[in-house]
Design an enzyme around this catalytic site. Structure first.
Site, short mmCIF file in Angstrom:
data_model
loop_
_atom_site.label_atom_id
_atom_site.label_comp_id
_atom_site.label_asym_id
_atom_site.label_seq_id
_atom_site.Cartn_x
_atom_site.Cartn_y
_atom_site.Cartn_z
CG ASP A 73 4.96 -3.06 1.32
OD1 ASP A 73 5.46 -3.84 2.06
OD2 ASP A 73 4.28 -3.40 0.13
CG ASP A 74 5.12 2.04 -0.16
OD1 ASP A 74 5.78 1.00 -0.84
OD2 ASP A 74 3.80 2.43 -0.50
CG HIS A 123 8.50 -2.09 -1.67
ND1 HIS A 123 7.84 -3.05 -2.45
CD2 HIS A 123 7.66 -0.88 -1.46
CE1 HIS A 123 6.66 -2.32 -2.56
NE2 HIS A 123 6.69 -1.43 -2.24
CG HIS A 127 6.68 2.58 -4.82
ND1 HIS A 127 5.59 2.22 -5.62
CD2 HIS A 127 6.48 1.68 -3.92
CE1 HIS A 127 4.86 1.30 -4.86
NE2 HIS A 127 5.29 1.03 -3.95
CG HIS A 217 1.03 0.51 2.40
ND1 HIS A 217 0.25 -0.32 2.29
CD2 HIS A 217 1.81 0.30 1.31
CE1 HIS A 217 0.16 -0.96 1.23
NE2 HIS A 217 1.32 -0.50 0.44
#
Ligand code: NI
Length: 256
Positions: A73-74, A123, A127, A217
């Protein structure tokens, strides 16, 4: 003569019945044999086709393969190329839940994710917690992220992971109306908290089940521990009989 010819007819009939029974018997054995190979371990027809194909291509008697999906993620970030190189070297695939803002600033890495057979997924743009946004803002954010991923990589993704995994009825309903597949996880490595590579390895590889999704991540901060843990994570999962595939492949295999 009459009795001899009718005797001959009777014996021919008996022979024909015997041949028919034997043929049917062999057929039944073959059929049940095939069923027992695939039916026991494989829940769907699609999966059994895969296992039969693998059984044919492999000369060694191997255990049936289990499947797991590692997700990052991210990103993409400056750590992503190192992660991609490890995946490639180890013969593993992963899924990257990317941020639109990161795809914009790391566009060539986003393309590399796709070019090397991994899955690029969504995603959000930057955020934000979707439970604190209106449905209209959620839609705008998802569309903006989807558009930049498509423009950059050519992939139109409908796989979405909400930031922080945060969700409520509004988030779920809005994503569903947009035909987004909401993807969470089964195993959380909590690598973002930097607990040390050995903890990340343990959390990613203990009690993993067929079809599980593991959360890691590749962005959002220093990811040296994640990069350091990854080769061992992959080796251990391979040793446990797992093949590392994308989330999309888990769906295709009927495991999600
Ligand atoms: Ni995140």
């Amino acid at each position: 003569m009459k009795t001899r010819s009718s005797y001959r007819i009777i014996s021919l009939c008996v022979a024909a019945i015997v041949v028919a029974l034997v043929t049917a018997g062999i057929g039944a054995v073959e059929l049940s044999g095939r069923r027992s190979i695939t039916g026991k371990t494989r829940p769907t027809l699609k999966v059994s086709r895969v296992s039969v194909a693998q059984a044919k291509s492999s000369t060694k008697a191997k255990k049936p393969t289990k499947y797991v999906a590692i997700t990052f993620d991210d990103g993409p970030s400056n750590y992503t190329p190192r992660i991609l190189s490890i995946l490639k070297k180890k013969g593993a695939k992963a899924t990257f839940f990317t941020l639109g803002s990161q795809v914009k600033s790391h566009s060539s890495t986003a393309r590399r994710i796709v070019n090397e057979g991994n899955q690029i997924a969504l995603h959000s743009y930057n955020h934000r917690d979707f439970t604190k946004l209106s449905a209209a803002k959620i839609r705008a954010d998802v569309n903006r992220t989807r558009a930049i991923v498509k423009r950059t990589t050519g992939v139109d993704s409908n796989y979405f992971r909400p930031p922080y995994g945060a969700q409520n009825r509004k988030v779920t309903k809005t994503l569903k109306a947009m035909h987004m597949r909401k993807i969470l996880w089964d195993k959380d490595t909590r690598d973002w908290a930097r607990p040390g590579a050995s903890k990340i390895i343990a959390r990613a590889t203990k009690k993993v089940k067929n079809g599980d999704i593991i959360l890691m991540h590749d962005g959002g901060g220093n990811r040296n521990q994640t990069v350091r843990a990854l080769p061992t994570v992959i080796d251990r999962l391979h040793a446990q009989g797992f093949e590392l595939v994308t989330v999309q492949e888990l769906y295709k295999l009927g495991l999600r």
